[in-house]
Write an enzyme that holds these catalytic residues in place. Structure first.
Site, PDB file in Angstrom:
ATOM      1  N   LYS A 132      45.826  32.118 -18.507  1.00 37.73           N
ATOM      2  CA  LYS A 132      45.171  33.218 -17.547  1.00 37.73           C
ATOM      3  C   LYS A 132      43.947  33.240 -17.579  1.00 37.73           C
ATOM      4  CE  LYS A 132      49.793  33.828 -17.161  1.00 37.73           C
ATOM      5  NZ  LYS A 132      50.674  34.648 -18.170  1.00 37.73           N
TER       6      LYS A 132
ATOM      7  N   ASP B 245      49.417  40.373 -28.412  1.00 36.27           N
ATOM      8  CA  ASP B 245      49.138  39.627 -27.091  1.00 36.27           C
ATOM      9  C   ASP B 245      48.171  40.158 -26.422  1.00 36.27           C
ATOM     10  OD1 ASP B 245      49.353  38.639 -24.679  1.00 36.27           O
ATOM     11  OD2 ASP B 245      51.565  38.629 -24.683  1.00 36.27           O
TER      12      ASP B 245
ATOM     13  N   TYR C  76      55.654  41.640 -21.372  1.00 38.22           N
ATOM     14  CA  TYR C  76      55.857  40.441 -20.553  1.00 38.22           C
ATOM     15  C   TYR C  76      57.167  39.990 -20.663  1.00 38.22           C
ATOM     16  CZ  TYR C  76      55.593  35.660 -18.752  1.00 38.22           C
ATOM     17  OH  TYR C  76      55.733  34.433 -18.033  1.00 38.22           O
TER      18      TYR C  76
HETATM   19  C1  LIG Z   1      51.879  34.647 -18.940  1.00 37.11           C
HETATM   20  C2  LIG Z   1      51.920  35.552 -20.182  1.00 37.11           C
HETATM   21  C3  LIG Z   1      52.631  34.821 -21.316  1.00 37.11           C
HETATM   22  C4  LIG Z   1      53.525  33.651 -21.397  1.00 37.11           C
HETATM   23  O1  LIG Z   1      52.363  32.578 -21.204  1.00 37.11           O
HETATM   24  P1  LIG Z   1      52.660  31.012 -20.459  1.00 37.11           P
HETATM   25  O2  LIG Z   1      51.264  30.520 -20.818  1.00 37.11           O
HETATM   26  O3  LIG Z   1      53.053  31.493 -19.144  1.00 37.11           O
HETATM   27  O4  LIG Z   1      53.729  30.706 -21.355  1.00 37.11           O
HETATM   28  C5  LIG Z   1      52.652  35.836 -22.467  1.00 37.11           C
HETATM   29  N1  LIG Z   1      52.242  37.096 -22.319  1.00 37.11           N
HETATM   30  C6  LIG Z   1      51.576  37.755 -21.270  1.00 37.11           C
HETATM   31  C7  LIG Z   1      51.075  38.940 -21.311  1.00 37.11           C
HETATM   32  C8  LIG Z   1      51.546  36.716 -20.086  1.00 37.11           C
HETATM   33  O5  LIG Z   1      50.811  37.509 -19.121  1.00 37.11           O
END
Ligand SMILES: *Cc1c(COP(=O)(O)O)cnc(C)c1O
Length: 379
Positions: free
Chosen positions: A195, A170, A98
């Protein structure tokens, strides 16, 4: 308990004062004490809040972990992990990740003396050559954003254990419905709750889940001391969203497959990036560590020119051109100018991310309508 039952019930108890089945929004900054230091476990809402507690316990259960910690965003959660380290420490990260993660690593923590190695992790053994006595963390994202690469979590955890290095994953793209990194030997699971977990494009939040008592107390200390906590209203919305996580994910996966298969057979499409395709270079690992393959995919068009890609992104009627992912509505993103613009072009291209790549977050609409929209947009 099975996943769907946990999504609905874990960590959530009827309100003790009224029996309300939905966890109330404890919209309070402070809690009254009977005499100094004599309280019911709640002193100040940065430190503890009952609505946040319910969500933290629910998230812990979904990841088969002992502890959950919620933050004001996914980046807030990543920031808390990085605060475990000090100047001179080294972190090995996947090179496809990301854009915001790359940015906080290189533009903030590198200035504080932490050294990052960005490497291709297709062959997990290659991690070993970058490990030295300063290495403290291996940072994995799998599937990766936006190329849907798959990294062998158990393989990385095995190498890390031999060297007493932590592994953080992540898990945003997979969600706990598809993959549980703690079960595969990881130490920390990170989510952009924004998400799939929240799932309705109405909340920004992050979370960490761990099993180890000491790691939990160090991260809980940072959560309170740095203060990037999520609010009770957002915790309520996420608790509500999670009640249908398993139903939504099932449809995201079905639609993901239908659209991947449609794109693969489209004469104008050159490459489809989706881990459920047998042609994916790490399909075997995806199959072994994920329960299904999700609703995130990327693709490129034949000819590889920007005008064609732009025309497709401008022509959608059901897909919306927007950042973010994992909501009920289908979105289309142009990583090079949107989610990954913070990564320099030459670094992006080295990781295989072309400017013409189009990323889709497949929602839970009817697959036929999504396919019709792709048909008319690609032409
Ligand atoms: C969106 C995202 C983030 C960051 O998260 P936020 O809630 O926007 O701060 C980190 N890792 C991945 C894979 C993401 O899609």
């Amino acid at each position: 308990m099975k996943f769907g039952t946990k999504a609905i019930h874990a960590g959530v108890h009827p309100d003790p004062t009224t029996g309300a089945i939905m966890t109330p929004i404890y919209q309070t900054s402070t809690y009254v004490q009977a005499s100094p230091g004599k309280h019911k476990g709640y002193e100040y809402s940065r430190t503890q809040n009952p609505t946040r507690d319910a969500l933290q316990n629910n998230l812990a259960a979904l990841e088969n972990g002992k502890y959950g910690l919620c933050f004001s965003s996914g980046m807030g959660a990543i920031d808390a992990i990085l605060k475990l380290f000090k100047p001179g420490d080294e972190i090995i990260s996947t090179n496809d990740l990301y854009g915001g993660s790359y940015r906080i690593f290189t533009k903030i923590y590198q200035n504080f003396g932490i050294k990052f190695h960005f490497i291709n992790m297709d062959d997990i053994q290659s991690i070993e050559t970058y490990i030295n006595s300063q290495t403290k963390l291996i940072w994995l994202e799998t599937p990766t954003n936006p190329l849907l690469n798959i990294i062998d979590i158990a393989g990385a955890a095995k190498i890390a254990k031999n060297h007493q290095v932590l592994v953080a994953v992540d898990n945003t793209f997979a969600s706990p419905y598809l993959q549980n990194p703690l079960d595969l030997g990881a130490d920390i699971v990170m989510h952009s709750v924004t998400k799939y977990l929240a799932g309705h494009s109405d909340v920004v939040m992050g979370a960490l889940i761990v099993n180890d008592d000491d790691l939990h107390s160090r991260l809980a200390f940072i959560q309170n001391a740095s203060g990037a906590v999520s609010g009770p209203q957002d915790a309520f919305l996420v608790l509500r969203g999670i009640k249908t996580l398993h139903l939504r994910m099932q449809r995201h996966c079905e639609n993901g497959r239908a659209i991947a298969e449609f794109l693969v057979s489209h004469p104008k499409v050159s490459k489809v990036y989706w881990p459920g395709l047998e042609s994916h270079n790490n399909y075997a690992i995806a199959k072994s560590q994920m329960r299904d393959f999700g609703g995130m995919l990327s693709f490129t068009l034949k000819g590889d020119n920007m005008e064609d890609a732009t025309r497709v992104m401008e022509s959608f009627k059901v897909f919306s051109l927007a950042e973010s992912l994992g909501g009920v509505e289908s979105l289309c993103t142009h990583p090079a100018t949107m989610t990954h613009a913070s990564i320099p072009k030459e670094v992006r291209e080295k990781a295989g991310l072309k400017d013409t790549l189009i990323r889709l977050s497949i929602g839970v609409e009817d697959a036929e309508d999504l396919i019709d929209d792709l048909k008319q947009a690609i032409g």
